[in-house]
Design an enzyme around this catalytic site. Structure first.
Site, mmCIF file in Angstrom:
data_model
loop_
_atom_site.group_PDB
_atom_site.id
_atom_site.type_symbol
_atom_site.label_atom_id
_atom_site.label_comp_id
_atom_site.label_asym_id
_atom_site.label_seq_id
_atom_site.Cartn_x
_atom_site.Cartn_y
_atom_site.Cartn_z
ATOM 1 N N GLU A 361 0.798 -1.139 0.147
ATOM 2 C CA GLU A 361 0.176 -0.017 0.002
ATOM 3 C C GLU A 361 0.716 1.469 -0.049
ATOM 4 O O GLU A 361 0.516 2.042 0.890
ATOM 5 C CB GLU A 361 -1.025 -0.102 1.173
ATOM 6 C CG GLU A 361 -1.768 -0.984 1.288
ATOM 7 C CD GLU A 361 -2.551 -1.176 2.739
ATOM 8 O OE1 GLU A 361 -3.744 -1.489 2.308
ATOM 9 O OE2 GLU A 361 -1.952 -1.151 3.800
HETATM 10 C C1 TNX Z 1 -4.290 -4.325 5.094
HETATM 11 S S1 TNX Z 1 -2.565 -6.440 4.434
HETATM 12 C C2 TNX Z 1 -2.864 -3.985 5.679
HETATM 13 C C3 TNX Z 1 -2.593 -3.647 6.873
HETATM 14 C C4 TNX Z 1 -3.584 -3.542 7.744
HETATM 15 C C5 TNX Z 1 -4.698 -4.596 7.442
HETATM 16 C C6 TNX Z 1 -5.854 -4.655 8.251
HETATM 17 C C7 TNX Z 1 -1.295 -5.520 4.268
HETATM 18 C C8 TNX Z 1 -0.140 -5.863 3.581
HETATM 19 N N1 TNX Z 1 -1.745 -4.267 4.729
HETATM 20 O O1 TNX Z 1 -1.586 -2.387 7.010
HETATM 21 O O2 TNX Z 1 -3.338 -3.328 9.149
HETATM 22 O O3 TNX Z 1 -5.132 -4.463 6.064
HETATM 23 O O4 TNX Z 1 -6.621 -5.646 8.129
#
Ligand code: TNX
Length: 646
Positions: A361
């Site tokens: 992300e």
């Molecule tokens: C997505 S999964 C994220 C996390 C969050 C999570 C909450 C991922 C690689 N990134 O930063 O904590 O969702 O469910």
């Protein structure tokens, strides 16, 4: 009644070479349940092969020893420490030839099933002894977890329960499907103390989990202390990562809605703390995979060290759960100087092969910057002697062969497959079936629900296949269940979201694909609830499971019975009842009280049965029975009372 059971258990756990216990007893030691012995058909995860021979069961003798030599001894020490509190036995570790009633840890080449030297093991129990054999101490340790589940559930009691401690005569030959069987703790959004992490690990290893992925840094906080390096050309103040960066946590949503049952828990790990976690994990044959999440998810670092920002101005800390807005400056040499310092120290502290750089992300980084960044940092990790690892998004870049992609969403599947064709490996953590932070259903007071909505119980986490989407078995290293902690406050809540779903993931990671059977798995879980209750693990007693009951009653020498006479588990009961047959032709209703009632974030505790005062009129030996009635029916156990002549 046995006095100071708790004290005895503590002493027995502490003193490895103490004398036999001679405890003055006015009445009764606790007697292990008369319930049927757990057999191979109840093991979690299911072994590759397990048969019941029908021969004489193994009985752990009061004077039993754990026989082990050389590198097997630490596993023997672990096993003995595991068994001492409930049995009250001394269980010395010895290298002498085995006697009847001993447990033997047999370490040597060619002992494990062929082709599975790393983690395979065999377990054979019969009237003479229990033998675990393996090529490696790790294999012995995994066999120990199997033997543990074949003992009565009361073996998990932190206080003494009397035997007999019997195990059916079985033969097990077992090894894992995948080498990587992980759980991930997000200690960035909300902190866990070192003892909490250790306790969490102690329960995960019951199910043959062997990877602890620690998500150490994120937008909300930075939790690992980094020393000032000898060479510090830009004069960065690494101490600020703790002075500033560790003060944050995930308290609320971006719109101000509070998250969880209270503010996030703050804290950090010194390098000594981290080394302690690594050493503790190693003693349980668990590899720690540290994650420093970059180049997004870095607000806490940007808030701590001004020079990481293009304008040289520190960002404010942000205690919302927001992500996707922060980025390291991928064009700045300061960024790479910082990363080299951090990753060098993390690599030096970490004996395991993996170093995870996050990579998820990074919406604020820009595509080309992101690709350039990954192609620069992954080789740096490799240069530090570690296998670089990152979330799916890193597959947008060309990865060094052997790099590991942790798959959490299907969005970049094509890229992942392409990198796999170039030699990358995959760890499967598909969010909708493996994210342990998701609510079980709408009524779960904590947890998120973006990845799984409404029906997110153990069955969903069981019913998926990691080798899919064009991947081959050999492309997949294994499975990891991430426990993101935006809404989790402390160990008990972490356990609540973890169990029983981690057991589902553990079986996917360990057991042969062909052995998968949801109905059978559900039956095995039904018995696990009692074991978790006795062990003090907070789990969610799913309404889809017919949780079974385990019961113990006290035997001993007395003329008058009074007070606590037995204990039982009943994970789904709200008003169980108890009946006592004293064995002299009289019966009474017992009073039943819970140690702890079930709640929206709490498993029920043990139930205690108190008898009304009962006086035996004559001397003799009486065989009584305690029967409890729970939603799953009646469960009984016997007790014996010796009444002396006046
Ligand atoms: C997505 S999964 C994220 C996390 C969050 C999570 C909450 C991922 C690689 N990134 O930063 O904590 O969702 O469910």
């Amino acid at each position: 009644m046995r006095r100071t059971l708790r004290t005895v258990a503590i002493i027995s756990a502490l003193l490895t070479a103490a004398a036999t216990f001679t405890i003055p007893s006015a009445a009764a030691p606790v007697t292990a349940a008369a319930n049927a012995l757990p057999g191979v058909e109840r093991l979690l995860p299911r072994p590759v092969s397990g048969t019941t021979s029908g021969r004489t069961p193994f009985t752990l003798a009061e004077d039993a020893r754990v026989i082990a030599r050389g590198a097997a001894r630490p596993v023997a020490d672990y096993l003995a420490a595991l068994l001492r509190p409930a049995t009250g036995y001394r269980l010395p570790v010895s290298s002498h030839p085995p006697r009847r009633g001993d447990i033997v840890l047999d370490l040597g080449p060619g002992k494990a099933p062929a082709g599975h030297a790393d983690e395979g093991y065999r377990l054979v129990t019969d009237g003479d002894r229990a033998t675990i054999s393996a090529d490696t101490p790790a294999g012995l340790f995994l066999g120990v977890q199997t033997l543990r589940q074949l003992l009565p559930a009361w073996v998990e009691s932190p206080t003494r329960v009397d035997g007999p401690w019997r195990v059916q005569a079985v033969t097990v030959a077992d090894y894992p499907r995948f080498a990587y069987r992980g759980v991930m703790l997000d200690v960035a959004r909300s902190y866990l103390t070192v003892p909490e992490i250790e306790r969490y690990l102690d329960d995960a290893v019951r199910f043959k989990i062997n990877i602890l992925h620690l998500h150490l840094t994120d937008d909300q906080a930075w939790r690992l202390a980094i020393d000032q390096p000898a060479a510090n050309p830009s004069g960065l103040d690494y101490g600020a990562l703790i002075r500033v960066g560790s003060l944050g946590g995930s308290d609320q949503l971006g719109n101000g809605t509070p998250l969880g049952t209270g503010p996030a828990i703050r804290g950090y790990y010194t390098q000594g703390d981290y080394a302690d976690i690594v050493a503790y994990a190693k003693s349980r044959f668990v590899t720690v995979v540290p994650e420093i999440d970059t180049p997004g998810h870095t607000n806490a670092a940007l808030a701590s060290i001004p020079r990481l920002n293009p304008d040289g101005v520190a960002k404010p800390m942000n205690n919302t759960a927001n992500v996707g807005y922060s980025t390291l400056d991928t064009t700045s040499p300061v960024t790479y100087e910082f990363l080299r310092t951090v990753l060098t120290q993390v690599a030096a502290l970490t004996p395991g092969p993996y170093l995870h750089i996050g990579g998820d992300e990074a919406a604020a980084t820009g595509h080309q910057n992101y690709v350039d960044y990954v192609q620069r940092v992954l080789p740096l990790v490799a240069e530090l002697g570690k296998t670089p690892m990152g979330w799916n998004e890193i597959a947008a870049a060309d990865l060094p062969p052997g790099a590991v992609v942790q798959f959490w969403r299907a969005a970049s599947l094509e890229q992942v497959l392409h990198q796999v064709s170039r030699g990358a490996k995959v760890v499967m953590s598909p969010a909708g079936t493996s994210y342990l932070d998701q609510k079980y259903d709408a009524a779960t007071p904590i947890g998120l629900n973006w990845a799984c909505r409404d029906a997110c119980d153990f069955d969903r986490y069981y019913d998926w296949e990691p080798v899919r989407d064009g991947l081959a078995e050999s492309d997949v290293l294994g499975v990891c269940g991430p426990l993101w902690s935006e809404t989790i406050r402390g160990l008990s809540q972490a356990q609540w979201l973890t169990y029983p779903r981690l057991v589902s993931l553990a079986e996917i990671a360990w057991s042969p694909r062909a052995a998968k059977n949801l109905a059978d798995f559900t039956d095995r879980l039904a018995h696990l609830g009692s074991r978790l209750t006795i062990a003090g693990v907070n789990f969610r007693p799913s309404p889809a499971v017919h949780w079974t009951t385990e019961i113990t009653a006290r035997s001993g020498r007395a003329r008058v019975l009074k007070g606590e006479i037995g204990t039982f588990t009943a994970p789904s009961a709200t008003t169980p009842t108890a009946r006592i047959d004293f064995g002299d032709g009289t019966t009474a209703t017992g009073t039943v009280a819970a140690d702890r009632l079930a709640g929206p974030l709490n498993a029920p505790g043990l139930w205690r049965i108190t008898t009304p005062e009962h006086r035996y009129a004559h001397s003799g030996t009486y065989r009584g029975t305690v029967t409890v009635t729970t939603p799953t029916g009646d469960t009984s156990t016997d007790f014996t009372v010796h009444v002396d002549k006046h």
